[in-house]
Each structure stands twice: as C-alpha cells, then as structure tokens.
Design an enzyme around this catalytic site. Structure first.
Site, PDB file in Angstrom:
ATOM      1  N   HIS A   8       3.137   1.657   2.741  1.00 31.17           N
ATOM      2  CA  HIS A   8       2.175   1.569   1.704  1.00 31.17           C
ATOM      3  C   HIS A   8       1.033   2.866   1.630  1.00 31.17           C
ATOM      4  CE1 HIS A   8      -0.072  -0.716  -1.365  1.00 31.17           C
ATOM      5  NE2 HIS A   8      -1.130  -0.726  -0.524  1.00 31.17           N
TER       6      HIS A   8
HETATM    7  C1  HEM Z   1      -5.880  -0.676   4.311  1.00 32.50           C
HETATM    8  C2  HEM Z   1      -5.231   0.260   3.789  1.00 32.50           C
HETATM    9  C3  HEM Z   1      -4.724   0.233   2.461  1.00 32.50           C
HETATM   10  C4  HEM Z   1      -4.855   1.140   1.465  1.00 32.50           C
HETATM   11  C5  HEM Z   1      -5.361   2.721   1.716  1.00 32.50           C
HETATM   12  C6  HEM Z   1      -4.273   0.693   0.281  1.00 32.50           C
HETATM   13  C7  HEM Z   1      -4.441   1.393  -1.047  1.00 32.50           C
HETATM   14  C8  HEM Z   1      -3.955   1.007  -2.228  1.00 32.50           C
HETATM   15  C9  HEM Z   1      -3.730   1.560  -3.364  1.00 32.50           C
HETATM   16  C10 HEM Z   1      -4.309   2.992  -3.779  1.00 32.50           C
HETATM   17  C11 HEM Z   1      -3.210   0.955  -4.139  1.00 32.50           C
HETATM   18  C12 HEM Z   1      -3.044   1.381  -5.590  1.00 32.50           C
HETATM   19  C13 HEM Z   1      -1.624   1.737  -6.147  1.00 32.50           C
HETATM   20  C14 HEM Z   1      -1.345   1.784  -7.631  1.00 32.50           C
HETATM   21  O1  HEM Z   1      -2.004   1.303  -8.543  1.00 32.50           O
HETATM   22  O2  HEM Z   1      -0.414   2.479  -7.841  1.00 32.50           O
HETATM   23  C15 HEM Z   1      -2.958  -0.319  -3.586  1.00 32.50           C
HETATM   24  C16 HEM Z   1      -2.221  -1.366  -4.183  1.00 32.50           C
HETATM   25  C17 HEM Z   1      -1.717  -2.492  -3.925  1.00 32.50           C
HETATM   26  N1  HEM Z   1      -1.758  -2.792  -2.599  1.00 32.50           N
HETATM   27 FE1  HEM Z   1      -3.008  -1.642  -0.979  1.00 32.50          FE
HETATM   28  N2  HEM Z   1      -3.816  -0.589   0.442  1.00 32.50           N
HETATM   29  C18 HEM Z   1      -4.015  -0.953   1.714  1.00 32.50           C
HETATM   30  C19 HEM Z   1      -3.847  -2.233   2.300  1.00 32.50           C
HETATM   31  C20 HEM Z   1      -3.084  -3.174   1.759  1.00 32.50           C
HETATM   32  C21 HEM Z   1      -2.502  -4.217   2.241  1.00 32.50           C
HETATM   33  C22 HEM Z   1      -2.906  -4.553   3.793  1.00 32.50           C
HETATM   34  C23 HEM Z   1      -2.048  -5.023   1.388  1.00 32.50           C
HETATM   35  C24 HEM Z   1      -1.341  -6.369   1.605  1.00 32.50           C
HETATM   36  C25 HEM Z   1      -1.119  -7.226   2.482  1.00 32.50           C
HETATM   37  C26 HEM Z   1      -1.782  -4.370   0.153  1.00 32.50           C
HETATM   38  C27 HEM Z   1      -1.487  -4.704  -1.159  1.00 32.50           C
HETATM   39  C28 HEM Z   1      -1.408  -4.083  -2.202  1.00 32.50           C
HETATM   40  C29 HEM Z   1      -0.937  -4.602  -3.449  1.00 32.50           C
HETATM   41  C30 HEM Z   1      -0.240  -5.937  -3.703  1.00 32.50           C
HETATM   42  C31 HEM Z   1      -1.117  -3.564  -4.412  1.00 32.50           C
HETATM   43  C32 HEM Z   1      -0.757  -3.507  -5.851  1.00 32.50           C
HETATM   44  C33 HEM Z   1       0.423  -2.689  -6.035  1.00 32.50           C
HETATM   45  C34 HEM Z   1       1.605  -3.576  -6.103  1.00 32.50           C
HETATM   46  O3  HEM Z   1       1.546  -4.838  -6.718  1.00 32.50           O
HETATM   47  O4  HEM Z   1       2.769  -3.076  -5.927  1.00 32.50           O
HETATM   48  N3  HEM Z   1      -2.733  -3.332   0.396  1.00 32.50           N
HETATM   49  N4  HEM Z   1      -3.032  -0.213  -2.554  1.00 32.50           N
END
Ligand code: HEM
Length: 215
Positions: free
Chosen positions: A173
């Site tokens: 991710h």
């Molecule tokens: C710590 C480092 C993390 C970074 C740098 C990060 C970064 C991002 C970014 C940039 C997005 C936007 C993507 C887009 O809009 O196309 C996103 C979306 C998302 N992230 Fe993270 N994230 C991190 C950790 C996590 C963790 C630990 C989880 C869940 C356990 C998570 C769950 C999600 C979800 C559910 C979305 C919405 C995208 C989707 O539903 O497919 N993220 N994240």
C-alpha cells in the site's frame, strides 16, 4: 494569448475527517506492528523499549489493536462502496504488464480506485477481522477463561500469520502510494492535481465533474 495558470488545477479527493480517520488507523498499525514484533521474537525484544519495556508493550498492544479495528471500521464504512469489484477490474488486472510499465493508455478508465487498491482494501479488511478475533482469544488479561489452551495455541499461530501478511499488504500500500507520483498529497492535503486524476482515475474524474460522491 492568455498566460497559463501558475497553480495546477486541483480536485478534492478526501475530506479532513476521512484523512484524520486514515492517519489514526495508519499510526495505530505502525505502533501495533512494532509492539507486536517486540513480543514475537527475542531478537526484536529491544523494540519494546519504545513502549516502556516488555510488560507495558504486552499491555498496550491489544489496546492499540482495538483502536486499529475501530479506525479501520471507519475507513471501511467510508470506502467500501468505491472498492466494490466490477468487470473492468478484471481487465485492469489482466494487463498488469501495462500497469507496471506505466502504459495507462492501454488500460480501461479507472474509477476512484484501481483493482490493485481494491485488492489491498479487501485483504486488509479480512486480515483486520482475523487479527482482532484471534487477538481477543489470546487477550488473557480479560478473556482467559473463555477459551481452551488448544484454542489459544491455534489463535497465536493464526494471529502471527495474519500479522505478517498485514505488514506485507501495508508495505504494498505504502509503496504504491509513493510509486504513483502525486498520490501522497491525496491523504495529506486532501486534493490531487487534475492531471493526476485524468491520468490515473479518469472515470472517477468524469463522475466527479458530473456531480458524483466527494469523500
Ligand atoms: C503509514 C503509512 C501509510 C501511507 C503513507 C498511506 C497512504 C495512503 C494514500 C496516499 C492514500 C490515498 C490513495 C488514493 O487516494 O489513491 C491512502 C488510502 C487509503 N489507505 Fe493508506 N496509507 C498508510 C497506511 C494505511 C494503513 C495502515 C491502512 C489500513 C490499515 C490504510 C488504509 C487506507 C485505505 C482504506 C485507503 C483508501 C483507499 C482504498 O479504499 O482503497 N492506509 N493511503
């Protein structure tokens, strides 16, 4: 001739509440992984120093798990609709070579999330449910008497496998978020450039322009 605009056109992708929800979940997963790894193997025990020692890492770890679970529930409610699978996702997946080569002109137009993001979403959803349920079975401080020793042994194994898999999914991710330039700002500033949206999520941009959902 009119001068080109200095600032790129931006498109809103996440509300402040959605971003806060995301970062609480993200921070809790990182803390959970560090405290969990410190209990996992003696060579990683030094990590428990970040939580004030082994006993406090052991006591805090399940509570961080509870925060992660409820944090992820919030993300799930917000985003599950946009992550529902559709037929073009199969086409996207079958063209992985073009995805990795950056030949997006050969891919179908993508909605708010591509098939790779959707797989991460659903995998993480399953893993978090497995982690919280197996975690409750081995949370002896409160639930010792509810399960047998054999059930606890099995739960420890399942918990460890799910945790290692969740860390791998998390790495994918974060790697994808950094690899696709201009994505990180979606979760920091809440907006993306029009060019980013047009290039990577054209169907979503079209829907947005015609008045679709904003979260
Ligand atoms: C710590 C480092 C993390 C970074 C740098 C990060 C970064 C991002 C970014 C940039 C997005 C936007 C993507 C887009 O809009 O196309 C996103 C979306 C998302 N992230 Fe993270 N994230 C991190 C950790 C996590 C963790 C630990 C989880 C869940 C356990 C998570 C769950 C999600 C979800 C559910 C979305 C919405 C995208 C989707 O539903 O497919 N993220 N994240």
């Amino acid at each position: 001739m009119a001068a080109p605009p200095k600032e790129p056109i931006t498109v809103s992708r996440y509300t402040a509440a959605a971003r806060l929800n995301h970062w609480i979940t993200a921070i809790s997963l990182v803390l959970l992984a560090i405290s969990g790894l410190s209990l996992f193997h003696p060579s990683l025990f030094f990590l428990s120093g970040l939580f004030g020692g082994g006993a406090s890492a052991r006591a805090i770890h399940p509570w961080i798990g509870v925060v992660l679970f409820f944090g992820f529930c919030g993300l799930f409610i917000r985003f599950f609709r946009a992550n529902l699978w559709d037929r073009t996702d199969n086409v996207w997946l079958s063209k992985l070579r073009d995805v990795l080569g950056g030949h997006e002109e050969n891919l179908p137009e993508v909605g708010k999330y591509n098939a790779g993001q959707k797989l991460v979403f659903w995998l993480m959803s399953i893993l978090i449910v497995v982690l919280i349920s197996s975690g409750l079975v081995i949370w002896d401080q409160y639930f010792y008497g509810y399960t047998t020793i054999d059930q606890k042994r099995l739960a420890v194994l399942i918990h460890a496998i799910a945790a290692v898999t969740a860390i791998c999914v998390w790495i994918v991710h974060v790697y994808a978020a950094i690899w696709v330039r201009g994505t990180i700002r979606a979760m920091t500033r809440g907006s993306v450039t029009g060019g980013w949206a047009w290039r990577h999520h054209r169907k979503w941009l079209r829907e947005l322009v015609s008045g679709g959902p904003k979260d």
